[in-house]
Design an enzyme around this catalytic site. Structure first.
Site, PDB file in Angstrom:
ATOM      1  N   HIS A   1     -12.106  -7.465  -6.436  1.00 59.00           N
ATOM      2  CA  HIS A   1     -11.975  -6.686  -7.650  1.00 59.00           C
ATOM      3  C   HIS A   1     -13.154  -6.904  -8.929  1.00 59.00           C
ATOM      4  O   HIS A   1     -13.173  -6.091  -9.686  1.00 59.00           O
ATOM      5  CB  HIS A   1     -10.687  -6.924  -8.191  1.00 59.00           C
ATOM      6  CG  HIS A   1      -9.474  -6.648  -7.454  1.00 59.00           C
ATOM      7  ND1 HIS A   1      -9.328  -7.543  -6.221  1.00 59.00           N
ATOM      8  CD2 HIS A   1      -8.650  -5.691  -7.305  1.00 59.00           C
ATOM      9  CE1 HIS A   1      -8.432  -6.795  -5.665  1.00 59.00           C
ATOM     10  NE2 HIS A   1      -7.806  -5.839  -6.184  1.00 59.00           N
TER      11      HIS A   1
ATOM     12  N   GLU B   1       0.871  -1.124  -0.064  1.00 63.95           N
ATOM     13  CA  GLU B   1       0.062  -0.054   0.035  1.00 63.95           C
ATOM     14  C   GLU B   1       0.815   1.189  -0.053  1.00 63.95           C
ATOM     15  O   GLU B   1       0.554   2.344  -0.772  1.00 63.95           O
ATOM     16  CB  GLU B   1      -1.024  -0.158   1.133  1.00 63.95           C
ATOM     17  CG  GLU B   1      -2.005  -1.041   1.268  1.00 63.95           C
ATOM     18  CD  GLU B   1      -2.611  -1.150  -0.239  1.00 63.95           C
ATOM     19  OE1 GLU B   1      -3.032  -0.115  -0.604  1.00 63.95           O
ATOM     20  OE2 GLU B   1      -2.960  -2.348  -0.899  1.00 63.95           O
TER      21      GLU B   1
END
Ligand code: X8Z
Ligand code: ZN
Length: 605
Positions: free
Chosen positions: A503, A376
């Site tokens: 996703h 991240e």
């Protein structure tokens, strides 16, 4: 109140968007003015849109969903109008940057009907929320019924898959989660139709073709590249899969794990069987006597979410990057709130395109999250490094680059590095190469066919080859063909197993992770060379090396201002994405796996 004003203002801004002039030959000066105005508008709309989406994912309610949808719709409207206008200037003699901006502007959906635009944005926000809210409530008598809580969120089910070795519990966790997505299948079907309509209005065959057009090459050439890369790395995956089968058979017995054919998907320690590191204890080589377990260390020390993040920040600053801005710490969500629904799937957010960057992640003290937090922050440092680019270039060279940065850094989390930062006490075992390489392969090699086949499925869904009635059938055909895993229970009547993956529900393209998995080894090799390192790739850590950091930063700062092959060339000397660096990294493991498999096969005879 303040929000109402904000809504009104932004709506006004969108309406004021200039309509394309229908007559007169476009001039270079007009094109330049158009680009300048568009970038200004996008800056503002992106900020409002990001804030709305942030709130929508952080506090899932009907109202925040509506607000996120509203701003999403404004962005879609602006993007569509800008794309249409940009078309007018195609073919003018502009400089390379301007021509690239015009091209990027046209890689978007365009829904001219306001009703359809609103429906599209609403479906998108609703799907995101539905995924974030989903929970499995085991009925009485189910293996997980006594787990202490009435209903289990994804994170709790993932924990069962990671840690339990009881097939019945694993199956309950797996099936429980996969029984949630059917509730939003119809929404997804409607969404696909609207999305395709938007792609076609822009002249693409369908949304899949639009996605494949985002790589500085023709969409068909991109599909062929993906297949070429998969064939390149497949032998390594096959060796790992074969070895894993032997070990799973030994652990669960031949009734659960067949000798040939696909392996049931609930046994890999991961909800989607996409990474297998959680079952390392079942797979570890006899030679691994160190027993080092990063999860155990982090848990025992009660490492907080903030400390986990600081470890990762420390790596980036050691490369010469800045400390994270104070607002990052104030505004990020690092732990799962106890009292409300949030989308826990880790994500990084460039809110204002400048220093307001945040992550949203439900961090737990595990080795897996230790890697994810480095991932991240890779996104975050990309945002920070390219913030001085014009808004249209504030993206990764391609989306695979964006996904690869944090993982590149995480490849430098070697035993030597862990020792250096005090997370490992014992000296790293010099004979420990194979255990370390195997752990790495369980995430980096295992994910390859998964990452390839998610969008292979979606390309056919968007292309109309796979109809809603066949969603599950084709999803599992691909899983069996590429990954060698199968559904562990009979299909549901109106099942939507693909939608059990974030996703798919959130409509985030996935080919990026396949590319990133290869690119990160190319970056790692290049940066290790830059640091003057000449040993085996898997032992290299660029921690503390500002020279390597400088090389990386130079690429990050370019954003997407240049076609990605140029950017790849600048950092690595290569201009193609290639599996070669990954294969080099794992070469010692490949030899070891093949030898193990030979011996294990002989034992079975
Ligand atoms: O979604 C992610 C990141 C956020 S961009 C946590 N990843 C993929 C996944 O979880 O499926 C990272 C690797 C693959
Ligand atoms: Zn990511």
């Amino acid at each position: 109140m303040a929000l109402a004003v904000l809504l009104a203002l932004t709506a006004g801004a969108a309406q004021a968007q200039a309509k394309p002039k229908a007559h007169g030959k476009p001039t270079v000066a007009e094109a330049r003015r158009f680009l300048a105005e568009t970038e200004q508008k996008f800056d503002k709309l992106n900020l409002d849109g990001a804030r709305a989406e942030w709130v929508g994912s952080n506090f899932i309610t009907d109202d925040t969903e509506a607000i996120a949808a509203y701003f999403g719709e404004l962005q879609l409207d602006a993007a569509g109008q800008a794309a249409l206008q940009a078309r007018r200037y195609n073919g003018l003699k502009l400089n390379a940057d301007e021509a690239r901006k015009l091209k990027l502007l046209q890689l978007t959906l365009m829904l001219s009907d306001p009703k359809e635009r609103a429906e599209y944005a609403a479906a998108r926000a609703a799907l995101n929320g539905a995924y974030g809210k989903a929970k499995y409530c085991p009925p009485q008598g189910a293996p997980l019924a006594s787990a202490g809580k009435d209903c289990l969120a994804l994170g709790e089910l993932e924990k069962v898959l990671a840690n339990s070795r009881e097939p019945a519990k694993l199956l309950d966790a797996w099936s429980g989660w996969h029984s949630q997505s059917p509730s939003y299948k119809q929404r997804y079907v409607d969404f696909v139709a609207l999305s395709n309509k938007g792609a076609r209005e822009m002249g693409f065959a369908d949304t899949g073709a639009l996605w494949r057009s985002q790589y500085d090459m023709a969409p068909d050439a991109f599909a062929a590249e993906m297949e070429r890369l998969w064939q390149q790395v497949k032998p390594l995956y096959d060796s790992l899969h074969t070895y894993t089968r032997y070990k799973l058979r030994a652990a669960y017995g031949p009734d659960v794990v067949p000798a040939t054919g696909p392996i049931p998907a609930h046994l890999f320690g991961n909800m989607w069987s996409q990474t297998w590191d959680n079952i390392y204890p079942l797979l570890k080589p006899a030679g691994d006597t160190t027993g080092f377990d990063l999860t155990k260390v982090l848990e025992e020390r009660k490492t907080s979410a903030k400390e986990m993040t600081q470890y990762a920040e420390g790596f980036y600053t050691s490369l010469g990057m800045q400390k994270l801005p104070a607002s990052f710490w104030e505004r990020s969500l690092l732990t799962k709130p106890r009292d409300r629904d949030v989308v826990c799937h880790a994500s990084a957010w460039p809110i204002d395109g400048k220093d307001d960057v945040r992550i949203k992640m439900c961090i737990t003290p595990t080795a897996e999250d230790f890697t994810v937090i480095h991932h991240e922050l890779g996104h975050i440092y990309y945002f920070l490094e390219y913030k001085d680019q014009p808004v249209l270039f504030r993206q990764g060279a391609n989306d695979g680059f964006h996904e690869a940065i944090g993982d590149t850094v995480a490849l430098s989390i070697t035993p030597g590095y862990l020792k250096k930062i005090g997370l490992m006490n014992q000296e790293p075992d010099p004979k420990g190469d194979i255990p370390e390489l195997l752990k790495r392969a369980l995430s980096k090699v295992a994910i390859l066919p998964f990452a390839y086949s998610v969008d292979k499925w979606r390309w056919d869904v968007y292309g109309g080859k796979t109809q809603p009635a066949d969603y599950d059938k084709t999803w599992w055909q691909l899983r069996e063909q590429y990954m060698g895993v199968k559904r562990p229970a009979p299909a549901l009547a109106n099942g939507f197993d693909a939608g059990a993956k974030y996703h798919v529900a959130a409509d985030v393209p996935y080919a990026r992770y396949f590319l990133a998995d290869l690119l990160q080894f190319q970056f790692h090799r290049a940066l290790c060379r830059e640091a003057g390192y000449t040993g085996p790739l898997h032992q290299c850590s660029i921690y503390g090396n500002e020279k390597a950091g400088q090389k990386l930063r130079a690429m990050l700062q370019m954003g997407t201002s240049k076609p990605w092959p140029e950017e790849l060339k600048a950092i690595s000397g290569e201009d193609r994405i290639d599996g070669n660096a990954l294969l080099e990294y794992f070469a010692p493991l490949k030899a070891w796996l093949d030898e193990q498999n030979r011996v294990l096969a002989a034992q079975q005879k």
